[in-house]
Design a protein around this motif. Structure first.
Motif, PDB file in Angstrom:
ATOM      1  N   ALA A 196      52.785  71.397  59.199  1.00 33.64           N
ATOM      2  CA  ALA A 196      53.644  71.225  58.308  1.00 33.64           C
ATOM      3  C   ALA A 196      53.961  69.712  57.827  1.00 33.64           C
ATOM      4  CB  ALA A 196      55.117  71.787  59.037  1.00 33.64           C
ATOM      5  N   VAL A 197      54.256  69.596  56.888  1.00 31.26           N
ATOM      6  CA  VAL A 197      54.284  68.257  56.430  1.00 31.26           C
ATOM      7  C   VAL A 197      55.735  67.728  55.773  1.00 31.26           C
ATOM      8  CG1 VAL A 197      53.512  66.576  54.380  1.00 31.26           C
ATOM      9  CG2 VAL A 197      52.063  68.198  55.576  1.00 31.26           C
ATOM     10  N   ASN A 198      56.270  66.566  56.323  1.00 31.11           N
ATOM     11  CA  ASN A 198      57.416  66.075  55.588  1.00 31.11           C
ATOM     12  C   ASN A 198      57.252  65.031  54.889  1.00 31.11           C
ATOM     13  OD1 ASN A 198      58.847  67.536  57.613  1.00 31.11           O
ATOM     14  ND2 ASN A 198      58.925  65.602  59.097  1.00 31.11           N
ATOM     15  N   VAL A 199      57.560  65.105  53.445  1.00 24.52           N
ATOM     16  CA  VAL A 199      57.752  64.001  52.536  1.00 24.52           C
ATOM     17  C   VAL A 199      58.984  63.345  52.096  1.00 24.52           C
ATOM     18  CG1 VAL A 199      56.718  63.335  50.067  1.00 24.52           C
ATOM     19  CG2 VAL A 199      55.640  65.316  51.230  1.00 24.52           C
ATOM     20  N   ILE A 200      58.918  61.799  52.472  1.00 14.18           N
ATOM     21  CA  ILE A 200      60.160  61.248  52.225  1.00 14.18           C
ATOM     22  C   ILE A 200      60.070  60.387  51.440  1.00 14.18           C
ATOM     23  CG2 ILE A 200      61.389  59.473  53.551  1.00 14.18           C
ATOM     24  CD1 ILE A 200      60.365  60.535  56.285  1.00 14.18           C
ATOM     25  N   ASP A 201      61.015  60.333  50.391  1.00 13.32           N
ATOM     26  CA  ASP A 201      61.078  59.672  48.985  1.00 13.32           C
ATOM     27  C   ASP A 201      62.127  58.501  49.199  1.00 13.32           C
ATOM     28  OD1 ASP A 201      61.627  60.274  45.488  1.00 13.32           O
ATOM     29  OD2 ASP A 201      61.049  58.391  46.469  1.00 13.32           O
ATOM     30  N   SER A 202      61.698  57.353  49.601  1.00 12.45           N
ATOM     31  CA  SER A 202      62.333  56.172  49.834  1.00 12.45           C
ATOM     32  C   SER A 202      62.427  55.421  48.549  1.00 12.45           C
ATOM     33  CB  SER A 202      62.219  55.402  51.150  1.00 12.45           C
ATOM     34  OG  SER A 202      61.042  54.626  50.789  1.00 12.45           O
ATOM     35  N   ALA A 203      63.254  54.191  48.476  1.00 13.97           N
ATOM     36  CA  ALA A 203      63.269  53.277  47.534  1.00 13.97           C
ATOM     37  C   ALA A 203      61.956  52.709  47.351  1.00 13.97           C
ATOM     38  CB  ALA A 203      64.579  52.205  47.795  1.00 13.97           C
ATOM     39  N   ASN A 204      61.287  52.275  48.021  1.00 18.41           N
ATOM     40  CA  ASN A 204      60.070  51.437  47.945  1.00 18.41           C
ATOM     41  C   ASN A 204      58.644  52.401  48.077  1.00 18.41           C
ATOM     42  OD1 ASN A 204      61.691  49.045  47.583  1.00 18.41           O
ATOM     43  ND2 ASN A 204      61.807  48.781  49.656  1.00 18.41           N
ATOM     44  N   GLU A 205      58.692  53.457  48.822  1.00 21.50           N
ATOM     45  CA  GLU A 205      57.452  54.195  49.165  1.00 21.50           C
ATOM     46  C   GLU A 205      58.071  55.566  49.377  1.00 21.50           C
ATOM     47  OE1 GLU A 205      56.159  52.351  52.657  1.00 21.50           O
ATOM     48  OE2 GLU A 205      57.928  52.826  53.785  1.00 21.50           O
ATOM     49  N   PHE A 206      56.787  56.581  49.147  1.00 31.25           N
ATOM     50  CA  PHE A 206      56.747  57.748  49.762  1.00 31.25           C
ATOM     51  C   PHE A 206      56.052  57.645  51.015  1.00 31.25           C
ATOM     52  CE2 PHE A 206      56.464  58.360  45.024  1.00 31.25           C
ATOM     53  CZ  PHE A 206      57.628  59.350  44.759  1.00 31.25           C
ATOM     54  N   VAL A 207      56.753  58.567  51.943  1.00 35.59           N
ATOM     55  CA  VAL A 207      55.782  58.585  53.253  1.00 35.59           C
ATOM     56  C   VAL A 207      55.584  60.140  53.496  1.00 35.59           C
ATOM     57  CG1 VAL A 207      56.146  58.133  56.027  1.00 35.59           C
ATOM     58  CG2 VAL A 207      57.338  56.552  54.163  1.00 35.59           C
ATOM     59  N   VAL A 208      54.422  60.327  54.059  1.00 33.67           N
ATOM     60  CA  VAL A 208      53.922  61.699  54.239  1.00 33.67           C
ATOM     61  C   VAL A 208      53.630  61.818  55.750  1.00 33.67           C
ATOM     62  CG1 VAL A 208      52.141  63.545  53.992  1.00 33.67           C
ATOM     63  CG2 VAL A 208      52.754  61.966  51.966  1.00 33.67           C
ATOM     64  N   GLU A 209      54.420  62.629  56.467  1.00 36.11           N
ATOM     65  CA  GLU A 209      54.370  62.775  58.054  1.00 36.11           C
ATOM     66  C   GLU A 209      53.771  64.152  58.247  1.00 36.11           C
ATOM     67  OE1 GLU A 209      58.034  60.051  59.656  1.00 36.11           O
ATOM     68  OE2 GLU A 209      58.293  62.136  59.058  1.00 36.11           O
ATOM     69  N   MET A 210      52.768  64.185  59.226  1.00 34.08           N
ATOM     70  CA  MET A 210      52.144  65.548  59.539  1.00 34.08           C
ATOM     71  C   MET A 210      52.141  65.408  61.248  1.00 34.08           C
ATOM     72  SD  MET A 210      48.565  66.731  58.385  1.00 34.08           S
ATOM     73  CE  MET A 210      49.014  66.540  56.668  1.00 34.08           C
TER      74      MET A 210
END
Length: 159
Positions: free
Chosen positions: A54-68
């Motif tokens: 499974a993957v978490n995709v985080i959309d913050s003000a400065n970047e996207f973060v893909v966590e696996m």
């Protein structure tokens, strides 16, 4: 607003055809029955022999973060690439165990792999993408271009 979008290799999940006009194919019937009975957490990718993480995709003000979450692997097991604004994160692992004693020989081997792909929005600065792997978590940072970053609220005085 642009977002990081997971791409699907096999298309969307089929549902069982409830009409009597056509019977579902045997593989599709098995997929539907197993998928409904057990849920996704028990389903493995039978073509590759490893559970698709499974993957978490985080959309913050400065970047996207893909966590696996992919415990039990090493940094060298991963291959991360970008091709035509598509981010691909994959693992290919071969295991072999040989044991030889006087009266028997045992040889076990295995192969497992997975690949997740994501469409990268135009707002990402592709040249500054980085990745890290710590404590079983693969993290890919996709920094946004300056012009795509959210600006703080600014009040405008009326003259």
């Amino acid at each position: 607003m642009s977002t990081l979008i997971p791409t699907l290799r096999n298309g969307s999940k089929k549902t069982l055809d409830t009409s009597f006009n056509a019977l579902p194919s045997l593989p599709s019937w098995f997929d539907d029955i197993l998928g409904k009975s057990f849920g996704n957490e028990f389903m493995s990718n039978f073509n590759t022999g490893i559970t698709l993480p499974a993957v978490n995709v985080i959309d913050s003000a400065n970047e996207f973060v893909v966590e696996m979450a992919v415990p039990g692997l090493k940094k060298t097991d991963f291959e991360i690439s970008i091709d035509n604004h598509v981010l691909a994160i994959g693992v290919e692992k071969k295991m072999e165990n040989n044991e030889e004693l006087e009266n028997y020989t045992r040889r076990e081997f295995g192969y497992s792999s997975f690949k997740r792909t994501f469409a990268i929005p135009e707002s990402v600065d592709v040249d500054k993408i980085s990745a890290s792997y710590n404590d079983g978590i693969m993290k890919v940072l996709l920094p946004k271009r300056e012009e795509a970053k959210k600006k703080p609220l600014r009040n405008i005085k009326i003259s």
